[in-house]
Design a protein around this motif. Structure first.
Motif, PDB file in Angstrom:
ATOM      1  N   SER A 131       0.831  -1.190   0.000  1.00 62.14           N
ATOM      2  CA  SER A 131       0.000   0.000   0.000  1.00 62.14           C
ATOM      3  C   SER A 131       0.872   1.248   0.000  1.00 62.14           C
ATOM      4  N   LEU A 132       0.254   2.338  -0.377  1.00 61.98           N
ATOM      5  CA  LEU A 132       0.939   3.626  -0.387  1.00 61.98           C
ATOM      6  C   LEU A 132       0.003   4.649   0.233  1.00 61.98           C
ATOM      7  N   GLN A 133       0.308   5.078   1.439  1.00 65.26           N
ATOM      8  CA  GLN A 133      -0.453   6.112   2.112  1.00 65.26           C
ATOM      9  C   GLN A 133       0.097   7.457   1.659  1.00 65.26           C
ATOM     10  N   MET A 134      -0.761   8.282   1.068  1.00 66.26           N
ATOM     11  CA  MET A 134      -0.331   9.574   0.547  1.00 66.26           C
ATOM     12  C   MET A 134      -1.050  10.689   1.278  1.00 66.26           C
ATOM     13  N   ASN A 135      -0.305  11.536   1.935  1.00 63.94           N
ATOM     14  CA  ASN A 135      -0.841  12.673   2.670  1.00 63.94           C
ATOM     15  C   ASN A 135      -0.364  13.980   2.049  1.00 63.94           C
ATOM     16  N   SER A 136      -1.011  15.040   2.416  1.00 62.75           N
ATOM     17  CA  SER A 136      -0.638  16.380   1.939  1.00 62.75           C
ATOM     18  C   SER A 136      -0.458  16.396   0.427  1.00 62.75           C
ATOM     19  N   LEU A 137      -1.414  15.849  -0.267  1.00 63.76           N
ATOM     20  CA  LEU A 137      -1.306  15.730  -1.712  1.00 63.76           C
ATOM     21  C   LEU A 137      -1.300  17.101  -2.381  1.00 63.76           C
ATOM     22  N   LYS A 138      -0.563  17.164  -3.477  1.00 60.73           N
ATOM     23  CA  LYS A 138      -0.421  18.393  -4.243  1.00 60.73           C
ATOM     24  C   LYS A 138      -0.936  18.159  -5.669  1.00 60.73           C
ATOM     25  N   PRO A 139      -1.326  19.197  -6.359  1.00 62.16           N
ATOM     26  CA  PRO A 139      -1.775  19.016  -7.753  1.00 62.16           C
ATOM     27  C   PRO A 139      -0.727  18.314  -8.613  1.00 62.16           C
ATOM     28  N   GLU A 140       0.535  18.538  -8.335  1.00 54.61           N
ATOM     29  CA  GLU A 140       1.589  17.895  -9.131  1.00 54.61           C
ATOM     30  C   GLU A 140       1.721  16.400  -8.844  1.00 54.61           C
ATOM     31  N   ASP A 141       0.983  15.901  -7.867  1.00 58.28           N
ATOM     32  CA  ASP A 141       0.947  14.457  -7.624  1.00 58.28           C
ATOM     33  C   ASP A 141      -0.049  13.757  -8.550  1.00 58.28           C
ATOM     34  N   PRO A 193      14.220   0.114 -13.270  1.00 59.04           N
ATOM     35  CA  PRO A 193      12.788  -0.144 -13.503  1.00 59.04           C
ATOM     36  C   PRO A 193      12.492  -0.775 -14.848  1.00 59.04           C
ATOM     37  N   GLY A 194      13.379  -0.603 -15.809  1.00 63.05           N
ATOM     38  CA  GLY A 194      13.156  -1.217 -17.105  1.00 63.05           C
ATOM     39  C   GLY A 194      13.189  -2.723 -17.059  1.00 63.05           C
ATOM     40  N   ARG A 195      13.694  -3.269 -15.962  1.00 58.64           N
ATOM     41  CA  ARG A 195      13.813  -4.721 -15.840  1.00 58.64           C
ATOM     42  C   ARG A 195      12.805  -5.313 -14.865  1.00 58.64           C
ATOM     43  N   ILE A 196      11.889  -4.523 -14.383  1.00 59.32           N
ATOM     44  CA  ILE A 196      10.918  -5.013 -13.400  1.00 59.32           C
ATOM     45  C   ILE A 196      10.077  -6.133 -13.992  1.00 59.32           C
ATOM     46  N   ALA A 197       9.902  -7.182 -13.213  1.00 57.05           N
ATOM     47  CA  ALA A 197       9.238  -8.382 -13.722  1.00 57.05           C
ATOM     48  C   ALA A 197       7.731  -8.231 -13.871  1.00 57.05           C
ATOM     49  N   SER A 198       7.094  -7.575 -12.911  1.00 56.44           N
ATOM     50  CA  SER A 198       5.634  -7.520 -12.916  1.00 56.44           C
ATOM     51  C   SER A 198       5.139  -6.114 -12.619  1.00 56.44           C
ATOM     52  N   TRP A 199       4.193  -5.681 -13.431  1.00 57.95           N
ATOM     53  CA  TRP A 199       3.558  -4.379 -13.259  1.00 57.95           C
ATOM     54  C   TRP A 199       2.060  -4.563 -13.108  1.00 57.95           C
ATOM     55  N   GLY A 200       1.478  -3.718 -12.281  1.00 58.01           N
ATOM     56  CA  GLY A 200       0.036  -3.716 -12.174  1.00 58.01           C
ATOM     57  C   GLY A 200      -0.579  -2.712 -13.125  1.00 58.01           C
ATOM     58  N   HIS A 201      -1.874  -2.843 -13.304  1.00 49.02           N
ATOM     59  CA  HIS A 201      -2.583  -1.810 -14.039  1.00 49.02           C
ATOM     60  C   HIS A 201      -2.632  -0.569 -13.163  1.00 49.02           C
ATOM     61  N   GLY A 202      -2.630   0.565 -13.756  1.00 48.76           N
ATOM     62  CA  GLY A 202      -2.560   1.796 -13.000  1.00 48.76           C
ATOM     63  C   GLY A 202      -3.874   2.196 -12.360  1.00 48.76           C
ATOM     64  N   THR A 203      -3.769   3.065 -11.387  1.00 45.31           N
ATOM     65  CA  THR A 203      -4.937   3.673 -10.767  1.00 45.31           C
ATOM     66  C   THR A 203      -4.739   5.183 -10.796  1.00 45.31           C
ATOM     67  N   GLN A 204      -5.767   5.890 -11.221  1.00 43.43           N
ATOM     68  CA  GLN A 204      -5.654   7.330 -11.430  1.00 43.43           C
ATOM     69  C   GLN A 204      -5.785   8.086 -10.119  1.00 43.43           C
ATOM     70  N   VAL A 205      -4.856   8.988  -9.899  1.00 43.47           N
ATOM     71  CA  VAL A 205      -4.934   9.916  -8.769  1.00 43.47           C
ATOM     72  C   VAL A 205      -4.994  11.322  -9.340  1.00 43.47           C
ATOM     73  N   THR A 206      -6.021  12.051  -8.974  1.00 40.92           N
ATOM     74  CA  THR A 206      -6.179  13.426  -9.434  1.00 40.92           C
ATOM     75  C   THR A 206      -6.307  14.338  -8.228  1.00 40.92           C
ATOM     76  N   VAL A 207      -5.441  15.326  -8.152  1.00 41.61           N
ATOM     77  CA  VAL A 207      -5.447  16.265  -7.037  1.00 41.61           C
ATOM     78  C   VAL A 207      -5.822  17.639  -7.572  1.00 41.61           C
ATOM     79  N   SER A 208      -6.913  18.157  -7.092  1.00 39.63           N
ATOM     80  CA  SER A 208      -7.373  19.472  -7.556  1.00 39.63           C
ATOM     81  C   SER A 208      -6.833  20.567  -6.647  1.00 39.63           C
ATOM     82  N   SER A 209      -6.639  21.731  -7.238  1.00 39.24           N
ATOM     83  CA  SER A 209      -6.094  22.849  -6.468  1.00 39.24           C
ATOM     84  C   SER A 209      -7.189  23.640  -5.795  1.00 39.24           C
TER      85      SER A 209
END
Length: 124
Positions: A79-89, A108-124
């Motif tokens: 997991s990744l707990q993200m606090n104090s998010l900024k628009p640039e995140d 990272p070009g050699r990483i064996a397994s990748w997940g599908h992405g999840t969108q994070v949108t931070v509004s100002s």
């Protein structure tokens, strides 16, 4: 091997989100796990990584103490707990797994397994 990321969404600047990534298909208790992100028009970049033992952990400089990566080997998840998010995140966040911690942190070009992405949108 499948990595399913979740937890993304829309949040205001200063808010928090927790991303989760569940791995299936094999056990990853002895694999390093990490998070990357890709913003529109930019290359994918490293965010955080955790060794299979839980330490060490590594964060990108831009994290600045705002994010915390953790893993649950019993649940085959990270997991990744993200606090104090900024628009640039704002970005699509991807989880990654590799048996080699240094591959996630430095090759990272050699990483064996990748997940599908999840969108994070931070509004100002």
């Amino acid at each position: 091997v499948q990595l399913q990321a979740s937890g993304g969404g829309l949040v205001r600047a200063g808010g928090s989100l927790t991303l989760s990534c569940a791995a299936s298909g094999r056990t990853f208790s002895r694999s390093a796990m990490g998070w990357f992100r890709q913003a529109p028009g930019k290359e994918r970049e490293f965010v955080a990584a955790v060794h299979w033992t839980g330490r060490p952990k590594k964060y990108a400089d831009f994290v600045g103490g705002r994010f915390t990566i953790s893993r649950d080997n019993a649940k085959n998840s990270v997991s990744l707990q993200m606090n104090s998010l900024k628009p640039e995140d704002t970005a699509v966040y991807y989880c990654a797994v590799d048996d080699n911690y240094n591959t996630i942190t430095h090759r990272p070009g050699r990483i064996a397994s990748w997940g599908h992405g999840t969108q994070v949108t931070v509004s100002s």
